[in-house]
Design a protein around this motif. Structure first.
Motif, PDB file in Angstrom:
ATOM      1  N   PRO A  97      80.658   0.988 -43.990  1.00 16.61           N
ATOM      2  CA  PRO A  97      80.529  -0.266 -43.356  1.00 16.61           C
ATOM      3  C   PRO A  97      80.781   0.434 -41.833  1.00 16.61           C
ATOM      4  CG  PRO A  97      82.657  -0.155 -44.513  1.00 16.61           C
ATOM      5  CD  PRO A  97      81.881   1.060 -45.002  1.00 16.61           C
ATOM      6  N   ASN A  98      80.283  -0.410 -40.995  1.00 11.99           N
ATOM      7  CA  ASN A  98      80.315  -0.225 -39.724  1.00 11.99           C
ATOM      8  C   ASN A  98      81.857  -0.520 -39.215  1.00 11.99           C
ATOM      9  OD1 ASN A  98      80.369  -3.012 -39.065  1.00 11.99           O
ATOM     10  ND2 ASN A  98      78.009  -3.082 -38.387  1.00 11.99           N
ATOM     11  N   ALA A  99      82.076  -0.066 -37.895  1.00 11.62           N
ATOM     12  CA  ALA A  99      83.591  -0.078 -37.315  1.00 11.62           C
ATOM     13  C   ALA A  99      84.001  -1.664 -37.417  1.00 11.62           C
ATOM     14  CB  ALA A  99      83.463   0.416 -35.821  1.00 11.62           C
ATOM     15  N   LYS A 100      82.982  -2.584 -36.919  1.00 17.51           N
ATOM     16  CA  LYS A 100      83.382  -3.971 -37.104  1.00 17.51           C
ATOM     17  C   LYS A 100      83.770  -4.501 -38.367  1.00 17.51           C
ATOM     18  CE  LYS A 100      81.838  -8.667 -36.263  1.00 17.51           C
ATOM     19  NZ  LYS A 100      80.769  -9.547 -35.867  1.00 17.51           N
ATOM     20  N   ALA A 101      83.119  -4.106 -39.488  1.00 19.29           N
ATOM     21  CA  ALA A 101      83.402  -4.592 -40.604  1.00 19.29           C
ATOM     22  C   ALA A 101      84.545  -3.899 -41.340  1.00 19.29           C
ATOM     23  CB  ALA A 101      82.301  -4.440 -41.605  1.00 19.29           C
ATOM     24  N   ALA A 102      84.780  -2.694 -40.906  1.00 17.13           N
ATOM     25  CA  ALA A 102      85.904  -1.637 -41.213  1.00 17.13           C
ATOM     26  C   ALA A 102      87.226  -2.089 -40.967  1.00 17.13           C
ATOM     27  CB  ALA A 102      85.645  -0.268 -40.881  1.00 17.13           C
ATOM     28  N   LEU A 257      81.556 -12.063 -46.180  1.00 18.33           N
ATOM     29  CA  LEU A 257      80.981 -10.850 -45.527  1.00 18.33           C
ATOM     30  C   LEU A 257      79.675 -11.301 -44.596  1.00 18.33           C
ATOM     31  CD1 LEU A 257      81.404  -7.815 -48.074  1.00 18.33           C
ATOM     32  CD2 LEU A 257      82.680  -8.295 -46.049  1.00 18.33           C
ATOM     33  N   LYS A 258      79.117 -12.157 -45.415  1.00 17.82           N
ATOM     34  CA  LYS A 258      77.538 -12.649 -45.034  1.00 17.82           C
ATOM     35  C   LYS A 258      77.932 -13.741 -43.799  1.00 17.82           C
ATOM     36  CE  LYS A 258      75.120 -11.701 -49.149  1.00 17.82           C
ATOM     37  NZ  LYS A 258      74.494 -10.695 -48.545  1.00 17.82           N
ATOM     38  N   GLU A 259      78.856 -14.696 -44.118  1.00 16.64           N
ATOM     39  CA  GLU A 259      78.848 -15.794 -43.171  1.00 16.64           C
ATOM     40  C   GLU A 259      79.723 -15.159 -41.683  1.00 16.64           C
ATOM     41  OE1 GLU A 259      81.018 -18.983 -44.814  1.00 16.64           O
ATOM     42  OE2 GLU A 259      79.583 -19.497 -46.316  1.00 16.64           O
ATOM     43  N   ALA A 260      80.442 -14.198 -41.870  1.00 10.82           N
ATOM     44  CA  ALA A 260      81.298 -13.497 -40.893  1.00 10.82           C
ATOM     45  C   ALA A 260      80.325 -12.738 -40.112  1.00 10.82           C
ATOM     46  CB  ALA A 260      82.449 -12.667 -41.282  1.00 10.82           C
ATOM     47  N   LYS A 261      78.942 -12.435 -40.736  1.00 13.49           N
ATOM     48  CA  LYS A 261      77.972 -11.545 -40.136  1.00 13.49           C
ATOM     49  C   LYS A 261      78.437 -10.187 -39.932  1.00 13.49           C
ATOM     50  CE  LYS A 261      75.272 -15.165 -37.477  1.00 13.49           C
ATOM     51  NZ  LYS A 261      75.783 -16.301 -38.249  1.00 13.49           N
ATOM     52  N   LEU A 262      79.153  -9.742 -40.903  1.00 14.75           N
ATOM     53  CA  LEU A 262      79.278  -8.320 -41.204  1.00 14.75           C
ATOM     54  C   LEU A 262      78.117  -7.675 -41.919  1.00 14.75           C
ATOM     55  CD1 LEU A 262      83.219  -8.558 -41.932  1.00 14.75           C
ATOM     56  CD2 LEU A 262      82.206  -8.186 -39.904  1.00 14.75           C
ATOM     57  N   ALA A 263      77.479  -6.772 -41.229  1.00 13.19           N
ATOM     58  CA  ALA A 263      76.408  -6.096 -41.903  1.00 13.19           C
ATOM     59  C   ALA A 263      77.089  -4.878 -42.844  1.00 13.19           C
ATOM     60  CB  ALA A 263      75.525  -5.430 -40.942  1.00 13.19           C
ATOM     61  N   TYR A 264      77.715  -5.491 -43.798  1.00  6.55           N
ATOM     62  CA  TYR A 264      78.109  -4.360 -44.887  1.00  6.55           C
ATOM     63  C   TYR A 264      77.469  -3.634 -45.970  1.00  6.55           C
ATOM     64  CZ  TYR A 264      82.742  -3.070 -46.829  1.00  6.55           C
ATOM     65  OH  TYR A 264      83.663  -2.368 -47.174  1.00  6.55           O
ATOM     66  N   TYR A 284      92.353  -5.293 -48.788  1.00  5.87           N
ATOM     67  CA  TYR A 284      91.037  -4.846 -48.679  1.00  5.87           C
ATOM     68  C   TYR A 284      91.248  -3.442 -48.397  1.00  5.87           C
ATOM     69  CZ  TYR A 284      89.095  -9.429 -49.070  1.00  5.87           C
ATOM     70  OH  TYR A 284      88.441 -10.971 -49.664  1.00  5.87           O
ATOM     71  N   ASN A 285      90.145  -2.640 -48.995  1.00  2.52           N
ATOM     72  CA  ASN A 285      90.019  -1.084 -48.322  1.00  2.52           C
ATOM     73  C   ASN A 285      88.330  -1.110 -48.292  1.00  2.52           C
ATOM     74  OD1 ASN A 285      92.252   0.889 -50.263  1.00  2.52           O
ATOM     75  ND2 ASN A 285      92.765  -0.426 -48.492  1.00  2.52           N
ATOM     76  N   VAL A 286      87.913  -0.275 -47.456  1.00  2.00           N
ATOM     77  CA  VAL A 286      86.381  -0.226 -47.075  1.00  2.00           C
ATOM     78  C   VAL A 286      85.724   0.882 -47.423  1.00  2.00           C
ATOM     79  CG1 VAL A 286      86.651  -1.893 -45.044  1.00  2.00           C
ATOM     80  CG2 VAL A 286      87.005   0.397 -44.776  1.00  2.00           C
ATOM     81  N   ARG A 287      86.537   1.469 -48.637  1.00  2.00           N
ATOM     82  CA  ARG A 287      85.933   2.621 -49.325  1.00  2.00           C
ATOM     83  C   ARG A 287      86.407   2.932 -50.592  1.00  2.00           C
ATOM     84  NH1 ARG A 287      91.374   4.218 -50.167  1.00  2.00           N
ATOM     85  NH2 ARG A 287      92.481   3.424 -48.353  1.00  2.00           N
ATOM     86  N   LEU A 288      85.958   3.803 -51.600  1.00  3.13           N
ATOM     87  CA  LEU A 288      86.897   4.205 -52.750  1.00  3.13           C
ATOM     88  C   LEU A 288      88.150   4.618 -52.483  1.00  3.13           C
ATOM     89  CD1 LEU A 288      83.618   6.042 -54.294  1.00  3.13           C
ATOM     90  CD2 LEU A 288      84.612   3.737 -55.264  1.00  3.13           C
ATOM     91  N   GLY A 289      89.053   4.169 -53.847  1.00  4.44           N
ATOM     92  CA  GLY A 289      90.128   4.507 -53.672  1.00  4.44           C
ATOM     93  C   GLY A 289      90.434   6.072 -54.196  1.00  4.44           C
ATOM     94  N   ASP A 290      91.707   6.584 -53.757  1.00  3.40           N
ATOM     95  CA  ASP A 290      92.185   7.634 -54.317  1.00  3.40           C
ATOM     96  C   ASP A 290      93.412   7.650 -54.958  1.00  3.40           C
ATOM     97  OD1 ASP A 290      93.073  10.300 -54.720  1.00  3.40           O
ATOM     98  OD2 ASP A 290      92.109  11.144 -53.010  1.00  3.40           O
ATOM     99  N   PRO A 291      93.611   7.712 -56.262  1.00  2.00           N
ATOM    100  CA  PRO A 291      92.952   8.235 -57.099  1.00  2.00           C
ATOM    101  C   PRO A 291      92.199   7.644 -58.326  1.00  2.00           C
ATOM    102  CG  PRO A 291      95.187   7.960 -58.329  1.00  2.00           C
ATOM    103  CD  PRO A 291      95.118   7.252 -56.741  1.00  2.00           C
TER     104      PRO A 291
END
Length: 421
Positions: A97-102, A257-264, A284-291
């Motif tokens: 995701p871009n910085a806004k969505a992140a 995500l769509k209504e907030a216009k986050l180009a995720y 929320y996290n914007v990536r895969l988790g570890d572990p």
């Protein structure tokens, strides 16, 4: 989808090691680079590149030079800092995701307001910019009280205080350490689950679910960490509750995500508590988790590279299928983690087999002579027909391995198996 692809992964941990191995399995992929990566990855044919994950110009230069087809971003700090915006401005293909969505991960306040706006079930909360107002605001919450640093904290920015006095002390400490904003939340009681959604332009796919173990020590004692182990699947989660998660949490999240216009375009992680009232989101996290990644990707049956390529190129996403295998991973951490981890301990040579795999994280040296480099050092993962078997295999393997100045939990998976080692 083209063949002989060259891919770049940004990041250096066990998560990125697991991602790289999953991508390398694809018949479409010729080579995978990881920047900066870690030396342990090289034993699996992953090429590490000494470029910092926040040095966007150097990363883009490498992409141009090597003619990389697309880049997969592992860590949240690069996403929040705008790596996707930087790459896309130069016409380079990148997954994330871009910085806004992140900001869904970069700011706890932003995430909680997003959930409020789009009717996604979560905890009652309040946000404060100074210690005095936050301590005064404690009167509106019952103990135990959840206090979160607003920004990124590598999974360690959450404190649960069992009294208001301790909560006030923690709030004062956070602001004294320079925190600009904190979020106070009501405590949600129940089991925690990790759900990962791959989000494309017009559709999404759900990866196998997992359960993480955040606390440092057995029986969920000790401080919060980045995660001490995970397993998948989760047999104690009923199909009815899973369907509620999809209907009450996943669907409104995607709609939001769509209504907030986050180009995720990327992964969204939804951390949930299954309460008596139903599933509620804790973060929320914007990536895969570890572990979790280390066990989840082993259970993805189809070509993972094809799935990510479809997101990057705005194609229809292929259906995700799961293996019937159970996977359980145990994190080996440096003694003193998470507060003061010891460095430079000798890491033994781990032999892999059909059951055991190793994903390296904070290690240094050479492939033949590995040393710890602080924090979580590696994850040992077992795959078997059942969780009980995977759990017994990983702990049998660890019991036969000499580890110095390290520790690991002896109860990963206990909620599913009721067994500890």
């Amino acid at each position: 989808m083209k063949d002989d692809m060259k891919l770049l992964i940004v990041g250096s941990g066990g998560r990125e090691h697991a991602i790289a191995k999953a991508l390398l399995k694809s018949s479409h992929v010729a080579s995978v680079f990881c920047a900066p990566g870690n030396i342990g990855m090289e034993a699996d044919g992953i090429k590490t590149i000494a470029i910092n994950e926040l040095d966007f110009d150097a990363l883009k230069g490498f992409v141009y030079e090597e003619q990389i087809d697309w880049t997969f971003v592992g860590p949240e700090d690069a996403l929040v800092a705008g790596i996707v915006d930087s790459f896309e401005a130069d016409g380079l293909k990148i997954f994330g995701p871009n910085a806004k969505a992140a900001q869904l991960e970069g700011s706890k306040d932003y995430a909680m307001r997003f959930m409020d706006t789009y009717d996604i079930p979560t905890a009652r909360f309040a946000t404060f910019k100074n210690s005095r107002d936050a301590i005064e605001g404690l009167k509106n919450f019952d103990a135990p009280i959840v206090i979160k640093a607003d920004g990124l904290a590598s999974g360690k920015g959450v404190v649960i205080s069992d009294t208001k006095k301790k909560a006030a002390e923690q709030i004062s400490l956070m602001f004294k350490k320079g925190q600009k904003q904190i979020v106070i939340e009501e405590f949600l009681d129940g089991e925690e689950y990790s759900l990962f959604v791959v989000v494309g332009k017009d559709d999404y796919r759900i990866l196998p679910m997992a359960q993480d173990h955040k606390r440092a020590y057995d029986a969920d004692k000790g401080p919060n960490t980045g995660g001490m182990g995970a397993y998948s699947p989760i047999p104690q989660l009923s199909n009815a509750d899973y369907k509620r998660m999809l209907a009450e949490v996943v669907k409104p999240t995607i709609t939001g995500l769509k209504e907030a216009k986050l180009a995720y375009r990327g992964i969204i992680y939804i951390g949930m508590i299954l309460t008596k009232q139903g599933p509620k989101v804790i973060e929320y996290n914007v990536r895969l988790g570890d572990p979790e990644t280390q066990v989840v990707l082993l259970r993805v049956k189809n070509d993972f590279a094809e799935l990510i390529d479809a997101v990057v190129n705005n194609y229809k996403l292929p259906i995700v299928t799961e293996t019937k295998q159970a996977c359980l991973g145990v994190v080996i951490a440096a003694q003193g983690y998470p507060s003061q981890p010891i460095n430079n301990q000798k890491i033994p040579i781990f032999s892999k087999n059909e059951i055991i795999t190793i994903d390296y994280a904070n290690v240094k040296g050479t492939v033949e002579n590995l040393y710890g480099n602080g924090g979580r050092l590696l994850t040992v993962i077992a795959s078997a027909a059942t969780l009980e078997k995977a759990q017994s295999e990983v702990y049998k393997y660890l019991s036969e391995t000499k580890l110095e100045q390290c520790f690991y939990r002896k109860d990963i998976g206990y909620r599913a198996t009721q067994k500890t080692y």
